[in-house]
Design a protein around this motif. Sequence first.
Motif, PDB file in Angstrom:
ATOM      1  N   LEU A  50       0.851  -1.194   0.000  1.00  0.00           N
ATOM      2  CA  LEU A  50       0.000   0.000   0.000  1.00  0.00           C
ATOM      3  C   LEU A  50       0.881   1.237   0.000  1.00  0.00           C
ATOM      4  N   CYS A  51       0.454   2.241  -0.760  1.00  0.00           N
ATOM      5  CA  CYS A  51       1.201   3.499  -0.811  1.00  0.00           C
ATOM      6  C   CYS A  51       1.099   4.221   0.527  1.00  0.00           C
ATOM      7  N   GLY A  52       2.203   4.725   0.975  1.00  0.00           N
ATOM      8  CA  GLY A  52       2.273   5.488   2.213  1.00  0.00           C
ATOM      9  C   GLY A  52       3.434   6.456   2.131  1.00  0.00           C
ATOM     10  N   ARG A  53       3.987   6.818   3.292  1.00  0.00           N
ATOM     11  CA  ARG A  53       5.127   7.733   3.321  1.00  0.00           C
ATOM     12  C   ARG A  53       6.220   7.153   4.207  1.00  0.00           C
ATOM     13  N   LEU A  54       7.454   7.419   3.814  1.00  0.00           N
ATOM     14  CA  LEU A  54       8.628   7.050   4.592  1.00  0.00           C
ATOM     15  C   LEU A  54       9.548   8.262   4.598  1.00  0.00           C
ATOM     16  N   ASN A  55       9.790   8.814   5.774  1.00  0.00           N
ATOM     17  CA  ASN A  55      10.603  10.025   5.907  1.00  0.00           C
ATOM     18  C   ASN A  55      10.066  11.171   5.048  1.00  0.00           C
ATOM     19  N   GLY A  56       8.733  11.267   4.925  1.00  0.00           N
ATOM     20  CA  GLY A  56       8.107  12.338   4.161  1.00  0.00           C
ATOM     21  C   GLY A  56       8.005  12.090   2.668  1.00  0.00           C
ATOM     22  N   ASN A  57       8.573  10.985   2.184  1.00  0.00           N
ATOM     23  CA  ASN A  57       8.537  10.670   0.751  1.00  0.00           C
ATOM     24  C   ASN A  57       7.559   9.534   0.480  1.00  0.00           C
ATOM     25  N   PRO A  58       6.901   9.548  -0.698  1.00  0.00           N
ATOM     26  CA  PRO A  58       6.010   8.442  -1.053  1.00  0.00           C
ATOM     27  C   PRO A  58       6.773   7.116  -1.051  1.00  0.00           C
ATOM     28  N   TYR A  59       6.124   6.064  -0.515  1.00  0.00           N
ATOM     29  CA  TYR A  59       6.771   4.776  -0.366  1.00  0.00           C
ATOM     30  C   TYR A  59       5.731   3.664  -0.466  1.00  0.00           C
ATOM     31  N   CYS A  60       6.095   2.537  -1.089  1.00  0.00           N
ATOM     32  CA  CYS A  60       5.214   1.367  -1.189  1.00  0.00           C
ATOM     33  C   CYS A  60       5.508   0.441  -0.013  1.00  0.00           C
ATOM     34  N   TRP A  61       4.612   0.432   0.986  1.00  0.00           N
ATOM     35  CA  TRP A  61       4.775  -0.422   2.167  1.00  0.00           C
ATOM     36  C   TRP A  61       4.302  -1.825   1.835  1.00  0.00           C
ATOM     37  N   PRO A  62       5.174  -2.831   1.969  1.00  0.00           N
ATOM     38  CA  PRO A  62       4.768  -4.208   1.662  1.00  0.00           C
ATOM     39  C   PRO A  62       3.669  -4.696   2.596  1.00  0.00           C
ATOM     40  N   TYR A  63       2.841  -5.598   2.078  1.00  0.00           N
ATOM     41  CA  TYR A  63       1.784  -6.215   2.916  1.00  0.00           C
ATOM     42  C   TYR A  63       2.411  -7.028   3.997  1.00  0.00           C
TER      43      TYR A  63
END
Length: 63
Positions: A50-63
């Motif tokens: 699912l798309c989210g944020r990591l350190n303020g940047n867009p990131y794809c978080w694995p299920y």
Amino acid sequence: MLKSILDLKGVSVLNKKQQKSTQGGRLLISTVCTASTQGQPCGPPHCPGLCGRLNGNPYCWPY
């Protein structure tokens, strides 16, 4: 247990054409994470997630 595995009640048999057209195990999600896609499914070239944020940047978080 073997008898329960071999019990095919309610199972559909696929013909050769249907078997060849099956996309088994292929993930077709191609969303790239951006600020506007937060919470949406994302996929290749990343792992599915699912798309989210990591350190303020867009990131794809694995299920």
